[in-house]
Scaffold this motif. Sequence first.
Motif, PDB file in Angstrom:
ATOM      1  N   ASP A   1       0.870  -1.187   0.000  1.00  0.00           N
ATOM      2  CA  ASP A   1       0.000   0.000   0.000  1.00  0.00           C
ATOM      3  C   ASP A   1       0.906   1.235   0.000  1.00  0.00           C
ATOM      4  O   ASP A   1       2.100   1.127  -0.277  1.00  0.00           O
ATOM      5  N   ASP A   2       0.342   2.381   0.342  1.00  0.00           N
ATOM      6  CA  ASP A   2       1.127   3.621   0.266  1.00  0.00           C
ATOM      7  C   ASP A   2       2.330   3.624   1.199  1.00  0.00           C
ATOM      8  O   ASP A   2       3.305   4.346   0.982  1.00  0.00           O
TER       9      ASP A   2
ATOM     10  N   PRO B   1      12.762   0.362   3.393  1.00  0.00           N
ATOM     11  CA  PRO B   1      11.436   0.950   3.203  1.00  0.00           C
ATOM     12  C   PRO B   1      11.101   2.097   4.161  1.00  0.00           C
ATOM     13  O   PRO B   1      10.029   2.679   4.054  1.00  0.00           O
ATOM     14  N   PHE B   2      12.004   2.408   5.098  1.00  0.00           N
ATOM     15  CA  PHE B   2      11.615   3.368   6.142  1.00  0.00           C
ATOM     16  C   PHE B   2      12.056   4.808   5.843  1.00  0.00           C
ATOM     17  O   PHE B   2      12.010   5.664   6.706  1.00  0.00           O
ATOM     18  N   HIS B   3      12.446   5.050   4.595  1.00  0.00           N
ATOM     19  CA  HIS B   3      12.791   6.419   4.208  1.00  0.00           C
ATOM     20  C   HIS B   3      11.586   7.070   3.551  1.00  0.00           C
ATOM     21  O   HIS B   3      11.717   7.879   2.625  1.00  0.00           O
ATOM     22  N   MET B   4      10.415   6.706   4.030  1.00  0.00           N
ATOM     23  CA  MET B   4       9.183   7.122   3.339  1.00  0.00           C
ATOM     24  C   MET B   4       8.717   8.518   3.741  1.00  0.00           C
ATOM     25  O   MET B   4       7.821   9.062   3.106  1.00  0.00           O
TER      26      MET B   4
END
Length: 312
Positions: free
Chosen positions: A88-89, A126-129
């Motif tokens: 998802d987003d 993925p945590f550089h969102m």
Amino acid sequence: MSTHQTDTGTRTRTDTGAAAPAPAALFTAERSAEIVTDSFARTLDPRLREILGSLVHHLHAFAKDVDLTVDEWAAGIRFLTETGHTCDDTRQEFIMLSDVLGLSMLVETLAHPADGQYTESTVEGPFHMVDSPPRALGDTIDEAAAGGEACLVTGRITDAEGTPVAGAHVDVWQADADGYYDVQRPGEVPDRNLRGLFTADDDGRFWFRTIVPRHYPIPTDGPVGGLLRATGRHSFRAAHIHVEVTSPATRTLTTHLFVADSPYLDSDAVFGVKESLVRDFAEVDDPDRAAAHGLPNPFRHVDFPVTVQRDG
Ligand code: BEZ
Ligand code: FE
């Protein structure tokens, strides 16, 4: 084989009765990859044609190599479908699949060869969102102050000739002392906790305060977690601080700073560890230095000199 009606109403064979040779494009298991690759022959973009040809070649070779059954093919399709449904987003399960298969690290490493002169790169994860908040040199990124060992991070951004990259942006983000990123604890910790965007000084130097990060598991509640369980693999990443260095004159460097006494350095779930990125977070017992930086005494200190590649 064809027949036709004669004037007298009898049906006669019109050919020799031998099987006609198969047209070149009809599918056979032996020539499957070649036939499918040929179907892309009119692809205008030569790079796309090359990628599709190689993909088909390796995919078909794989299916033949393991003698893939229909049930196994269907299980693979179900797995990929579930992987897509888990995205998802804010969550990208496909990238995590690429991560645990080592593909992300391979692509990253091939794209950014360190050539023995530049700081090695590693996965972005993925945590550089969310954007890191701009902070002044020396600031803390630990707004929650909810535990963890106080730490000073220092470094200097230079090019391969040792010339400082003044004004380089140094973006950092990390997990907390319990192994969670801020986005995994919404409402519990301040927004953008343990993230910071620093601007190196005229000598390319940067420094900030934080806490020593902890090792943590990648999310395992989706199909990638199922894959790890089915294969007896653990889900942990060695403790690290993400570092991304950008400047108009240099190639972007995406890397990590790993904590030397962390578990999982030799079995990181996404194969992200490179020896040159593992650093001692040494304990410093120096009340004056601690006071000068606004840190408790003793504290941990790590120095991370970074060498980036000039564009062109
Ligand atoms: C991370 O370091 O943030 C990360 C990288 C790959 C998968 C999950 C997490
Ligand atoms: Fe991380």
